[in-house]
Design a protein around this motif. Sequence first.
Motif, mmCIF file in Angstrom:
data_model
loop_
_atom_site.group_PDB
_atom_site.id
_atom_site.type_symbol
_atom_site.label_atom_id
_atom_site.label_comp_id
_atom_site.label_asym_id
_atom_site.label_seq_id
_atom_site.Cartn_x
_atom_site.Cartn_y
_atom_site.Cartn_z
ATOM 1 N N THR A 1 -33.995 3.948 -18.041
ATOM 2 C CA THR A 1 -34.295 4.986 -19.026
ATOM 3 C C THR A 1 -34.189 4.494 -20.464
ATOM 4 N N GLN A 2 -33.671 3.281 -20.664
ATOM 5 C CA GLN A 2 -33.498 2.760 -22.020
ATOM 6 C C GLN A 2 -34.855 2.366 -22.618
ATOM 7 N N ALA A 3 -35.450 1.335 -22.101
ATOM 8 C CA ALA A 3 -36.759 0.853 -22.552
ATOM 9 C C ALA A 3 -37.373 0.088 -21.390
ATOM 10 N N PRO A 4 -37.887 0.790 -20.377
ATOM 11 C CA PRO A 4 -38.338 0.120 -19.149
ATOM 12 C C PRO A 4 -39.391 -0.951 -19.416
ATOM 13 N N SER A 5 -39.193 -2.119 -18.853
ATOM 14 C CA SER A 5 -40.139 -3.222 -19.022
ATOM 15 C C SER A 5 -40.893 -3.452 -17.721
ATOM 16 N N GLY A 6 -41.943 -4.266 -17.802
ATOM 17 C CA GLY A 6 -42.665 -4.677 -16.602
ATOM 18 C C GLY A 6 -44.034 -4.076 -16.435
ATOM 19 N N ARG B 1 -40.210 2.227 -28.349
ATOM 20 C CA ARG B 1 -39.256 1.155 -28.635
ATOM 21 C C ARG B 1 -39.003 0.282 -27.413
ATOM 22 N N ARG B 2 -38.856 -1.018 -27.680
ATOM 23 C CA ARG B 2 -38.379 -1.957 -26.680
ATOM 24 C C ARG B 2 -37.104 -2.646 -27.172
ATOM 25 N N VAL B 3 -36.491 -2.065 -28.182
ATOM 26 C CA VAL B 3 -35.210 -2.536 -28.720
ATOM 27 C C VAL B 3 -34.126 -1.602 -28.208
ATOM 28 N N ASP B 4 -33.053 -2.166 -27.664
ATOM 29 C CA ASP B 4 -31.959 -1.332 -27.164
ATOM 30 C C ASP B 4 -31.422 -0.438 -28.277
ATOM 31 N N ALA B 5 -30.959 0.759 -27.887
ATOM 32 C CA ALA B 5 -30.594 1.781 -28.865
ATOM 33 C C ALA B 5 -29.528 1.305 -29.850
ATOM 34 N N ASP B 6 -28.582 0.511 -29.387
ATOM 35 C CA ASP B 6 -27.494 0.077 -30.267
ATOM 36 C C ASP B 6 -27.984 -0.748 -31.442
ATOM 37 N N PHE B 7 -29.196 -1.297 -31.327
ATOM 38 C CA PHE B 7 -29.715 -2.187 -32.363
ATOM 39 C C PHE B 7 -30.785 -1.544 -33.240
ATOM 40 N N VAL B 8 -31.121 -0.266 -33.019
ATOM 41 C CA VAL B 8 -32.276 0.296 -33.721
ATOM 42 C C VAL B 8 -31.965 0.670 -35.163
ATOM 43 N N ASP B 9 -30.688 0.879 -35.497
ATOM 44 C CA ASP B 9 -30.346 1.298 -36.863
ATOM 45 C C ASP B 9 -29.027 0.659 -37.273
ATOM 46 N N PRO B 10 -29.080 -0.414 -38.082
ATOM 47 C CA PRO B 10 -27.832 -1.084 -38.482
ATOM 48 C C PRO B 10 -26.965 -0.248 -39.415
ATOM 49 N N LEU B 11 -27.491 0.817 -40.008
ATOM 50 C CA LEU B 11 -26.676 1.656 -40.878
ATOM 51 C C LEU B 11 -25.699 2.508 -40.084
ATOM 52 N N GLU B 12 -26.133 3.026 -38.948
ATOM 53 C CA GLU B 12 -25.296 3.964 -38.192
ATOM 54 C C GLU B 12 -24.773 3.382 -36.883
ATOM 55 N N LEU B 13 -25.398 2.308 -36.398
ATOM 56 C CA LEU B 13 -24.979 1.783 -35.099
ATOM 57 C C LEU B 13 -24.446 0.371 -35.275
ATOM 58 N N ASN B 14 -25.051 -0.618 -34.680
ATOM 59 C CA ASN B 14 -24.564 -1.985 -34.753
ATOM 60 C C ASN B 14 -24.939 -2.600 -36.102
ATOM 61 N N ALA B 15 -23.936 -2.791 -36.958
ATOM 62 C CA ALA B 15 -24.197 -3.278 -38.317
ATOM 63 C C ALA B 15 -24.704 -4.709 -38.329
ATOM 64 N N GLY C 1 -30.164 6.699 -27.127
ATOM 65 C CA GLY C 1 -29.127 7.381 -26.356
ATOM 66 C C GLY C 1 -29.536 7.655 -24.928
ATOM 67 N N SER C 2 -30.841 7.517 -24.619
ATOM 68 C CA SER C 2 -31.292 7.780 -23.257
ATOM 69 C C SER C 2 -30.775 6.742 -22.272
ATOM 70 N N GLY C 3 -30.382 5.566 -22.769
ATOM 71 C CA GLY C 3 -29.866 4.520 -21.880
ATOM 72 C C GLY C 3 -28.566 4.879 -21.198
ATOM 73 N N VAL C 4 -27.911 5.957 -21.623
ATOM 74 C CA VAL C 4 -26.664 6.366 -20.965
ATOM 75 C C VAL C 4 -26.894 6.666 -19.485
ATOM 76 N N LEU C 5 -28.116 7.046 -19.121
ATOM 77 C CA LEU C 5 -28.403 7.399 -17.732
ATOM 78 C C LEU C 5 -28.552 6.180 -16.835
ATOM 79 N N GLU C 6 -28.546 4.978 -17.415
ATOM 80 C CA GLU C 6 -28.598 3.768 -16.602
ATOM 81 C C GLU C 6 -27.219 3.377 -16.068
ATOM 82 N N SER C 7 -26.179 4.048 -16.520
ATOM 83 C CA SER C 7 -24.825 3.712 -16.088
ATOM 84 C C SER C 7 -24.649 3.993 -14.597
#
Length: 843
Positions: A190-195, A299-313, A338-344
């Motif tokens: 659910t994050q950014a399915p590839s293939g 997007r094909r970038v994981d959610a944690d990396f999409v916004d350095p201001l609010e997420l991964n600096a 945030g949709s990647g939470v369902l991959e847990s």
Amino acid sequence: MSLRPSSTARRRQDLDRAAADQLSGWLRGYRPFAGIPDELFDRTGRPRDYWLNFLGDLAEYPDSEIRSRFSLATRHIRDTGVSHRVYGQETEQSWPLSPVPLILSATEWAQIAAGVEQRALLMEALLADIYGEARLVAGGDLPAAALTGSPDFIRAMRGVKPPGGRYLQLYAADLGRGPDGRWWVLEDRTQAPSGAGYELENRLVLSRAYPNLYNAMNVERLAPFFDALRRGLAAGAERRDPRICLLTPGPYSETYFEQAHLARYLGFLLVEGEDLVVRDGRAYVRTIAGLKRIDVILRRVDADFVDPLELNAASRLGVPGLLEAIRAGGVAVLNMPGSGVLESKALLGFLPKLCRRLLGEELKLPNVATWWCGQPRERALVETHPDLAIAPAFNIQGPGGGFSKPRLMADLSPAERQEFLARLNDRPEDFVGQEVVRLSTTPVLRDGRLEPAPFVLRVYAAATPEGVVVMPGGFCRTSDQPDVRAISMGEGVRTADVWVITDKPVERITLLSSQEDVKVRRIMGHLPSRAADNLFWLGRYLERAEATLRLVRSLCTSLMDSEAAIHGAGETLVRLQELLIAWGALDEEALGGRALDAARDTLHDEEAYGSVIALVRKARRTAAGMRERLSPDFWTLLLNLENGLTDPNRRLLSEAGALQQVENALRNLAALAGLAQENMNRTAGWRFLDMGRRIERGINTCRFTRTLAHAQATTDDLDLLLDLADSQITYRARYLVGLALAPVLDMVMLDPFNTRSMAFQIVTLKDHLAALPSLLEDGMMEAPDRILVLLATQVETKDASGFDAETIDDFEGALLRLSNAVADRYFLQGANAQPTVKLAGLA
């Protein structure tokens, strides 16, 4: 495996003896794993009819023809650079494809599609609750820790209504057939399915290898799914004619080729984080015409990396302020961060109950049995059952040690088991226990033998205004290893096309729109600044490689022709070597040495930044950053150019061998130039590619002239200059009295009718700049135009008799300043980059 005589007898009636023997040999030698379902045989031990049809038709080809057909088709993979990258490695690997597809009947596919469609609806409903009212957590149906423990849970998205109304645009499920023959979900994507893009390539290769067989089998087409995906993305935008882009992590992503191919196929802009900027709650792409609004981002970038201001600096892949733009409704980002939470894996055990709660029905596709250790009873079960696999509950590298990937409890040494129990006691919510899944198998062809191989099938579902659409096929991975446990899949993986077959002929469908009111355009969008930058430097690298090759050709020719004007020794040779040293193509210690050694080093020295092989590889890497804009033919020629210069026996090359390599490389470069000239649309992209070539050619001409056309120039020097400027024939046709300094200078530098002269490059550059968009409306001339107008005036009014080294230096300096001015004006990149002029066109 026993066969009922009637099964193969009916198929043999339509086969000649050789084909029937081949089919029988394949079936007799096929040995499925005991107790494991196999796609070739049904539960009664009979070969499935559609597999017999496929294998029977395939058996009609001799082994050599099968190999030939598949080799011819897979040449497309090599020639067009279809590739993937193993995580952590810099080099790309060619795409591994099996010559035998995974075949599924329409009846069986209907069950799979219904289950995947239901699961996509369930995931959408889950996300709406998790980031909305959170009734499931409040009602005790879902532990909060099973969500908040995941790094893919984005708190900043709580309470945010997704622009367009959807969290999931593209969902995928990894499936395997269970011991009872039913399909099971191994993992949700659910994050950014590839293939999906790779499946397009798989289909293209297999349909080329067996065109008659492909059509006779009535294989469902993929185009309707991708049309649905595109329509679904467009529906998430406010504007009727939205601008959609695909956000990629960049060329070093493991699946960059697929992202580029998908963007090209769907007609989307392929952008990196630095291409985008957020202003006043809206997202814009940096283009050569200013900032242009983006409506939808796939997007094909994981959610944690999409916004350095609010997420991964530390992220350099995202867009500062993107989450704020989502909250403001200024851009739709799908899948929603945030949709990647369902991959847990922590959620798998709760899904059957959640499906009943949210959809009012049972799961049509069951999960792998999973127990989350964040609950006391489930934790105790995992501790006491060594036949279970232990795995991280969330998509992280694991809590450390050897538990970042699933492992069998029974396989742990006493020390490892003790370590695991200590970690489990400390943070039980970080682990799950899972039933060991033994994957089913599908036939693959290896060395002329049919063998079973474990496989995983990824099936895609796209959200559209009309509902969920499931791709009729999918992305299949097969393992070269005989171990059929799901946790062992990884290394030695190949892919296979997936054929869903029907009993009726399949309608041919493309991505052509059936709407009659589609707005006609003659300019295809706006060129992103990064793409313009890459095209410009691609042109410069290719032109510099050509100039260096011409120098090497002169070295080789001087060694082979005793009557040539250019000799293998003397001042001309020294000047030629000095040029190569100045360009970084040759080591300074080679000055005055053998011409053959200099030629070899200039061609093949990978340590020299200006050698031909180094320049060609820079061109290839630059082209890789905008692969979606280059035709397969262009990419094929570029790879052929590099491959032709990769010579492990370069030290054994003779003069003739070196000259042959140079001539081949020059022909490839000429083909690339011709392809760009005749096949590229005359839009901004072509202009930047050609501008790079023209500026580099002008600079090189200045350097050639300064080195060889001086007051003490010999006949050899002037002859070499004409050769490097490809002007020998023109000069000899125009001047019958022989070589003289002034006429040579005029032809090489000032003649606007000579396509290789510096003057011609200036004239062409003026045409390009005049066609490019202007950002200012104050009537003032922009910096590149000012430099070029002044340079053009000097060239037009200069007399060849007044040339000296200082004049040539001034011309070269002006071209270098022009290159920098073009970059400052058009190549607006970097998260914090500010344009030197006011940006216009925020539409």
